[in-house]
Design a protein around this motif. Structure first.
Motif, PDB file in Angstrom:
ATOM      1  N   SER A  13       0.769  -1.151  -0.054  1.00 53.38           N
ATOM      2  CA  SER A  13      -0.180  -0.191  -0.016  1.00 53.38           C
ATOM      3  C   SER A  13       0.743   1.225  -0.283  1.00 53.38           C
ATOM      4  O   SER A  13       0.436   2.300  -0.695  1.00 53.38           O
ATOM      5  N   ALA A  14       2.428   1.019   0.413  1.00 53.22           N
ATOM      6  CA  ALA A  14       2.765   2.699   0.698  1.00 53.22           C
ATOM      7  C   ALA A  14       3.541   2.490  -0.977  1.00 53.22           C
ATOM      8  O   ALA A  14       3.304   3.994  -0.920  1.00 53.22           O
ATOM      9  N   THR A  15       3.288   1.766  -1.624  1.00 53.06           N
ATOM     10  CA  THR A  15       3.209   2.439  -3.304  1.00 53.06           C
ATOM     11  C   THR A  15       2.417   2.118  -3.702  1.00 53.06           C
ATOM     12  O   THR A  15       2.716   3.588  -4.769  1.00 53.06           O
ATOM     13  N   LEU A  16       1.121   2.909  -3.600  1.00 50.66           N
ATOM     14  CA  LEU A  16       0.181   3.245  -4.411  1.00 50.66           C
ATOM     15  C   LEU A  16      -0.488   4.769  -3.430  1.00 50.66           C
ATOM     16  O   LEU A  16      -1.028   4.866  -4.398  1.00 50.66           O
ATOM     17  N   SER A  17      -0.020   4.811  -2.656  1.00 50.58           N
ATOM     18  CA  SER A  17      -0.051   6.142  -2.024  1.00 50.58           C
ATOM     19  C   SER A  17       0.614   7.660  -1.254  1.00 50.58           C
ATOM     20  O   SER A  17       1.673   6.058  -0.528  1.00 50.58           O
ATOM     21  N   ASP A  18       0.965   8.428  -2.012  1.00 48.10           N
ATOM     22  CA  ASP A  18       1.919   9.194  -0.766  1.00 48.10           C
ATOM     23  C   ASP A  18       1.492   9.708   0.407  1.00 48.10           C
ATOM     24  O   ASP A  18       2.602   9.668   1.455  1.00 48.10           O
ATOM     25  N   ARG A  19       0.610   9.003   0.928  1.00 52.11           N
ATOM     26  CA  ARG A  19      -0.109   9.374   1.995  1.00 52.11           C
ATOM     27  C   ARG A  19       0.131   8.272   3.028  1.00 52.11           C
ATOM     28  O   ARG A  19       0.099   7.943   4.133  1.00 52.11           O
ATOM     29  N   ILE A  20       0.212   6.526   2.618  1.00 58.21           N
ATOM     30  CA  ILE A  20       0.302   6.001   3.870  1.00 58.21           C
ATOM     31  C   ILE A  20       2.683   5.404   3.624  1.00 58.21           C
ATOM     32  O   ILE A  20       3.089   5.696   2.519  1.00 58.21           O
ATOM     33  N   VAL A  21       2.711   6.032   4.786  1.00 61.52           N
ATOM     34  CA  VAL A  21       4.157   6.239   4.823  1.00 61.52           C
ATOM     35  C   VAL A  21       4.798   5.482   6.595  1.00 61.52           C
ATOM     36  O   VAL A  21       6.177   5.014   6.864  1.00 61.52           O
ATOM     37  N   ALA A  22       3.765   4.369   6.608  1.00 63.88           N
ATOM     38  CA  ALA A  22       4.252   3.415   7.842  1.00 63.88           C
ATOM     39  C   ALA A  22       3.266   1.700   7.283  1.00 63.88           C
ATOM     40  O   ALA A  22       1.690   2.023   7.248  1.00 63.88           O
ATOM     41  N   THR A  23       3.538   0.665   7.254  1.00 61.91           N
ATOM     42  CA  THR A  23       2.843  -0.450   7.124  1.00 61.91           C
ATOM     43  C   THR A  23       3.618  -1.689   8.056  1.00 61.91           C
ATOM     44  O   THR A  23       5.146  -1.223   8.516  1.00 61.91           O
TER      45      THR A  23
END
Length: 226
Positions: free
Chosen positions: A121-131
């Motif tokens: 998911s972190a590659t799908l949205s700039d908003r997601i920074v921690a997984t």
């Protein structure tokens, strides 16, 4: 605690279960389902994240379908349109970011099928920074992830012994891709555990001690990075 909501997803709409903290505001967390669908275990986890101070959204990636039977779960997983799931997750990040109750960046956590999708998911949205990916189990060739957008982001992976621990191909492939992209990733091994050791709806695989440790590590990641 929470309720179902609708949100935009690449020109269409998707649904998910939204839970908000009693404190009023908090960082956003996307909670991604196992292959069973958006079942009570996942909505309860969204509530648990809300109790910990996060605004949690669990997207319904099967769009209303769910099951308790492994044979049916396999069919639902294999029928999942990965491109649509990607849009649903990215849309969930945008929706969370737009809520007045949400502060800071967005995190994503997932289990089994959702573990792989959470890492991706972190590659799908700039908003997601921690997984945080729990025992990720989706054939990576179906997702064909490109990890380029992981620079400056952080991931943790929880590895069950039944799956081969951190030496297994899936976690190693994710680790290599994330690090090459400039991201930070930590693999955690949980010796003696079965796949799905975090799911307390399945007594045969649930491991209380390992679950407590993995939960604490996930909450610490999100509190630190979001």
């Amino acid at each position: 605690m929470g309720s179902m909501v609708s949100y935009r997803s690449n020109g269409g709409t998707s649904e998910g279960y939204l839970a908000k903290p009693a404190t009023g505001t908090g960082p956003g967390v996307i909670v991604i389902q196992e292959w069973w669908g958006l079942v009570e275990h996942i909505t309860a986890l969204a509530d648990r994240f809300a109790e910990a101070g996060f605004v949690a959204l669990a997207p319904d990636l099967y769009h209303g379908r769910q099951t308790t039977y492994p044979d049916e779960a396999v069919k639902l997983l294999m029928g999942l349109a990965i491109d649509q799931a990607a849009r649903d997750i990215a849309g969930a990040a945008d929706y969370l970011a737009g809520l007045p109750e949400t502060s800071g960046n967005i995190g994503a956590v997932g289990f089994c099928m959702g573990g792989s999708l959470a890492l991706w998911s972190a590659t799908l949205s700039d908003r997601i920074v921690a997984t945080s990916g729990f025992y990720p189990a989706v054939p990576w060739e179906r997702m064909a992830p490109k990890w380029d957008d992981y620079a400056g982001k952080t991931a943790i992976v929880h590895c069950a012994e039944e799956d081969g621990l951190s030496a297994a191909e899936g976690p190693q492939r994710a680790k290599s891709g994330i690090e090459l992209a400039g991201g930070e990733v930590t693999l955690y091994d949980y010796p003696g555990t079965s796949h799905a050791f975090f799911n307390d709806d399945h007594p045969g695989t649930y491991d209380r001690a390992a679950s407590a440790t993995a939960w604490a590590r996930t909450v610490e990641l999100f509190r630190t990075r979001l």
